[in-house]
Design a protein around this motif. Structure first.
Motif, PDB file in Angstrom:
ATOM      1  N   THR A   6       5.453  67.898 -13.587  1.00 40.52           N
ATOM      2  CA  THR A   6       4.868  66.581 -13.817  1.00 40.52           C
ATOM      3  C   THR A   6       5.524  65.529 -12.930  1.00 40.52           C
ATOM      4  O   THR A   6       6.739  65.548 -12.725  1.00 40.52           O
ATOM      5  CB  THR A   6       5.043  66.168 -15.289  1.00 40.52           C
ATOM      6  OG1 THR A   6       4.409  67.133 -16.130  1.00 40.52           O
ATOM      7  CG2 THR A   6       4.442  64.800 -15.553  1.00 40.52           C
ATOM      8  N   SER A   7       4.723  64.609 -12.411  1.00 39.06           N
ATOM      9  CA  SER A   7       5.227  63.414 -11.725  1.00 39.06           C
ATOM     10  C   SER A   7       4.466  62.201 -12.238  1.00 39.06           C
ATOM     11  O   SER A   7       3.341  62.315 -12.733  1.00 39.06           O
ATOM     12  CB  SER A   7       5.062  63.520 -10.207  1.00 39.06           C
ATOM     13  OG  SER A   7       5.889  64.525  -9.663  1.00 39.06           O
ATOM     14  N   GLU A   8       5.085  61.036 -12.089  1.00 35.31           N
ATOM     15  CA  GLU A   8       4.454  59.794 -12.533  1.00 35.31           C
ATOM     16  C   GLU A   8       4.406  58.780 -11.399  1.00 35.31           C
ATOM     17  O   GLU A   8       5.108  58.895 -10.394  1.00 35.31           O
ATOM     18  CB  GLU A   8       5.215  59.181 -13.720  1.00 35.31           C
ATOM     19  CG  GLU A   8       6.564  58.597 -13.343  1.00 35.31           C
ATOM     20  CD  GLU A   8       7.096  57.593 -14.356  1.00 35.31           C
ATOM     21  OE1 GLU A   8       6.371  57.197 -15.285  1.00 35.31           O
ATOM     22  OE2 GLU A   8       8.266  57.194 -14.195  1.00 35.31           O
ATOM     23  N   SER A   9       3.568  57.768 -11.584  1.00 35.64           N
ATOM     24  CA  SER A   9       3.536  56.617 -10.692  1.00 35.64           C
ATOM     25  C   SER A   9       3.334  55.369 -11.548  1.00 35.64           C
ATOM     26  O   SER A   9       2.994  55.463 -12.733  1.00 35.64           O
ATOM     27  CB  SER A   9       2.415  56.744  -9.659  1.00 35.64           C
ATOM     28  OG  SER A   9       2.416  55.642  -8.762  1.00 35.64           O
ATOM     29  N   VAL A  10       3.566  54.213 -10.935  1.00 33.54           N
ATOM     30  CA  VAL A  10       3.330  52.939 -11.613  1.00 33.54           C
ATOM     31  C   VAL A  10       2.578  52.016 -10.658  1.00 33.54           C
ATOM     32  O   VAL A  10       2.687  52.140  -9.435  1.00 33.54           O
ATOM     33  CB  VAL A  10       4.640  52.270 -12.078  1.00 33.54           C
ATOM     34  CG1 VAL A  10       5.355  53.130 -13.105  1.00 33.54           C
ATOM     35  CG2 VAL A  10       5.557  51.968 -10.905  1.00 33.54           C
ATOM     36  N   SER A  11       1.816  51.094 -11.205  1.00 33.26           N
ATOM     37  CA  SER A  11       1.017  50.187 -10.389  1.00 33.26           C
ATOM     38  C   SER A  11       1.867  49.063  -9.828  1.00 33.26           C
ATOM     39  O   SER A  11       3.025  48.865 -10.209  1.00 33.26           O
ATOM     40  CB  SER A  11      -0.110  49.583 -11.225  1.00 33.26           C
ATOM     41  OG  SER A  11       0.425  48.628 -12.135  1.00 33.26           O
ATOM     42  N   GLU A  12       1.264  48.269  -8.917  1.00 36.62           N
ATOM     43  CA  GLU A  12       1.995  47.128  -8.367  1.00 36.62           C
ATOM     44  C   GLU A  12       2.269  46.055  -9.407  1.00 36.62           C
ATOM     45  O   GLU A  12       3.116  45.186  -9.215  1.00 36.62           O
ATOM     46  CB  GLU A  12       1.247  46.524  -7.179  1.00 36.62           C
ATOM     47  CG  GLU A  12       0.023  45.719  -7.546  1.00 36.62           C
ATOM     48  CD  GLU A  12      -1.262  46.381  -7.100  1.00 36.62           C
ATOM     49  OE1 GLU A  12      -2.123  45.676  -6.552  1.00 36.62           O
ATOM     50  OE2 GLU A  12      -1.400  47.597  -7.315  1.00 36.62           O
ATOM     51  N   GLY A  13       1.550  46.111 -10.552  1.00 38.60           N
ATOM     52  CA  GLY A  13       1.782  45.151 -11.614  1.00 38.60           C
ATOM     53  C   GLY A  13       2.839  45.568 -12.615  1.00 38.60           C
ATOM     54  O   GLY A  13       3.168  44.803 -13.526  1.00 38.60           O
ATOM     55  N   HIS A  14       3.377  46.781 -12.455  1.00 39.66           N
ATOM     56  CA  HIS A  14       4.476  47.203 -13.332  1.00 39.66           C
ATOM     57  C   HIS A  14       5.680  46.302 -13.074  1.00 39.66           C
ATOM     58  O   HIS A  14       5.969  45.950 -11.922  1.00 39.66           O
ATOM     59  CB  HIS A  14       4.831  48.666 -13.049  1.00 39.66           C
ATOM     60  CG  HIS A  14       5.857  49.215 -13.974  1.00 39.66           C
ATOM     61  ND1 HIS A  14       7.210  48.978 -13.819  1.00 39.66           N
ATOM     62  CD2 HIS A  14       5.742  50.005 -15.076  1.00 39.66           C
ATOM     63  CE1 HIS A  14       7.872  49.596 -14.778  1.00 39.66           C
ATOM     64  NE2 HIS A  14       7.013  50.219 -15.557  1.00 39.66           N
ATOM     65  N   PRO A  15       6.405  45.882 -14.114  1.00 38.06           N
ATOM     66  CA  PRO A  15       7.495  44.914 -13.917  1.00 38.06           C
ATOM     67  C   PRO A  15       8.513  45.314 -12.859  1.00 38.06           C
ATOM     68  O   PRO A  15       8.953  44.473 -12.062  1.00 38.06           O
ATOM     69  CB  PRO A  15       8.135  44.837 -15.312  1.00 38.06           C
ATOM     70  CG  PRO A  15       7.050  45.227 -16.250  1.00 38.06           C
ATOM     71  CD  PRO A  15       6.207  46.221 -15.531  1.00 38.06           C
ATOM     72  N   ASP A  16       8.917  46.574 -12.832  1.00 39.92           N
ATOM     73  CA  ASP A  16       9.882  47.008 -11.817  1.00 39.92           C
ATOM     74  C   ASP A  16       9.302  46.912 -10.413  1.00 39.92           C
ATOM     75  O   ASP A  16      10.005  46.583  -9.447  1.00 39.92           O
ATOM     76  CB  ASP A  16      10.347  48.442 -12.088  1.00 39.92           C
ATOM     77  CG  ASP A  16      11.123  48.564 -13.388  1.00 39.92           C
ATOM     78  OD1 ASP A  16      11.787  47.589 -13.775  1.00 39.92           O
ATOM     79  OD2 ASP A  16      11.056  49.631 -14.027  1.00 39.92           O
TER      80      ASP A  16
END
Length: 434
Positions: A6-16
């Motif tokens: 499994t891998s994950e990603s986050v959007s440009e709006g994620h706080p980090d």
């Protein structure tokens, strides 16, 4: 025996990621006006607040608050109900001069090419041939899902009009024992959204019914709009395209509701998504973040370089999978070590240690040489701060920088993602007799 990964990603709006983008936008601004700038900039975002901290040595004057607000607006935090909004948030700066004790070990007046590493540490570069961009498939799919979700939010809002900027994805792939991807097991999407279905009254049952209706609508749209679009992007890779079958398990907003998100719901910090930024957990990570750091910091420049080398090695046919580690000591130009792992899959009659030695002979891994080869003293970093630093498309773009401290805007043509170029394939084939 088959296994799941499994891998994950986050959007440009994620706080980090908001923090990463602000830090890299500030870096770009300094480099645009002074390419010799030394920058190590950290950002913290929370409800209605942005805190900038770090060290800078530069001839440029930058309106830090204005740059931060432009980034926040570009991401999409432009409404007061988000409780973090570009024009109204407070921006506090605690940026000061770079330590002379660090600078004296980096800059070399006798020979600039002997510029020392900006810090100690180890960096990893990796490439695998299971995708066209030589990235691990679970991470590539995770990024692709969120890039398309952002595209829908910004450019086709009528399709999913409730979308807000914050989002996360996660993809689980089932692999055969030999590492061949067999199927997509699970796709997880958590996306911030408007409260677009209201309860008929304040009772717990009515609230739960409204929340359930929102969740079902978002899940339906993810399955019928988002995922088919991403699947279509892989139509030229039939081996990946066929993995999208009707047996995929979908978990969409698994908590049931995701209205409050972004920096209001979760404090963001620069450098907290280093696995999303690199290889999705497929290989080790040296621990150093990228964003906000100028290329004298080998955390960034050397990590880009060993990705560049690994990708060209795989593309040249040395091995279908390559991991490279390089290490540095602060103030020293030459790396302490070079390590290569081809996972027993090498196509050449050389040991991994011999391949590592050959890499050291072919590539000048001094920090200044890396800066020059990959054109890292240009304002190219904002684009890398969301959806991964690797697996991206090299391209030329024109960027315009304006500052109240300067009489006129400046326009600069720069090449993005130079470390993703396959420009050493022929040299590698010749060197390794391929």
């Amino acid at each position: 025996m088959n296994y799941l990964f499994t891998s994950e990603s986050v959007s440009e709006g994620h706080p980090d990621k908001v923090s990463d983008q602000i830090s890299d936008a500030l870096l770009d601004e300094f480099l645009a006006y002074d390419p010799d700038s030394k920058v190590a900039c950290e950002t913290l975002v929370t409800t209605g607040q942005v805190l900038l901290a770090g060290e800078v040595k530069s001839k440029a004057y930058v309106d830090l608050a204005e740059v931060a607000r432009r980034v926040i607006a570009r991401i999409g935090y432009t409404k007061s109900e988000y409780r973090f909004e570009a024009n109204s948030c407070g921006v506090l700066s605690s940026i000061h001069e770079q330590s002379e004790d660090i600078n004296r070990g980096v800059e070399k007046k006798t020979d600039p090419m002997d510029q020392g590493a900006g810090d100690q540490g180890m960096m990893f570069g990796y490439a695998i041939n299971e995708t066209d961009n030589y990235m691990p498939l679970p991470l590539d799919l995770s990024h692709a899902l969120l890039r398309e979700l952002s595209n829908i939010r910004k450019n086709e809002p009528d399709l999913m009009p409730y979308l807000r900027p914050d989002a996360k994805s996660q993809v689980t792939i089932e692999y055969a024992e030999d590492g061949t991807p067999l199927r997509i097991d699970t796709i997880v999407i958590s996306t911030q959204h408007d409260e677009f279905i209201l309860p008929i009254d304040k009772s717990a049952d009515a609230v739960e019914k409204a929340n359930k209706a929102m969740q079902e609508k978002i899940k339906h749209d993810v399955m019928t709009i988002l995922v088919p679009r991403v699947r279509e992007n892989y139509k030229c890779r039939k081996d990946i395209h066929r993995l999208f079958d009707d047996k995929i398990r979908y978990l969409v907003n698994p908590t049931g509701k995701f209205v409050l998100g972004g920096p209001h719901a979760d404090t963001g910090l620069t450098g907290r998504k280093i696995i999303v930024d690199t290889y999705g957990g497929k290989v080790p990570h040296g621990g150093g973040a990228f964003s906000g750091k100028d290329p004298s910091k080998v955390d960034r420049s050397a990590a880009y370089e060993v990705r560049h080398i690994a990708k060209n090695l795989v593309a040249a046919g040395v091995s279908p999978e390559v991991l490279i580690q390089v290490s540095y000591a602060i103030g020293i130009a030459q790396p302490m070590s070079i390590y290569v792992n081809t996972y027993g899959k090498s196509n050449i009659k050389m040991s991994d240690a011999e391949i590592a030695k050959k890499i050291g002979e072919m590539f000048d891994l001094r920090p200044k040489a890396i800066e020059q080869r990959l054109k890292l003293r240009n304002p190219i970093y904002f684009e890398s701060a969301s959806y991964g630093h690797f697996g991206r498309e090299p391209k030329w773009v024109k960027k315009v920088f304006s500052s109240r401290y300067m009489p006129e805007p400046i326009e600069i043509e720069v090449e993005l993602f130079t470390w993703e170029k396959l420009d050493y394939v022929d040299q590698i084939k010749e060197a390794f007799g391929l």
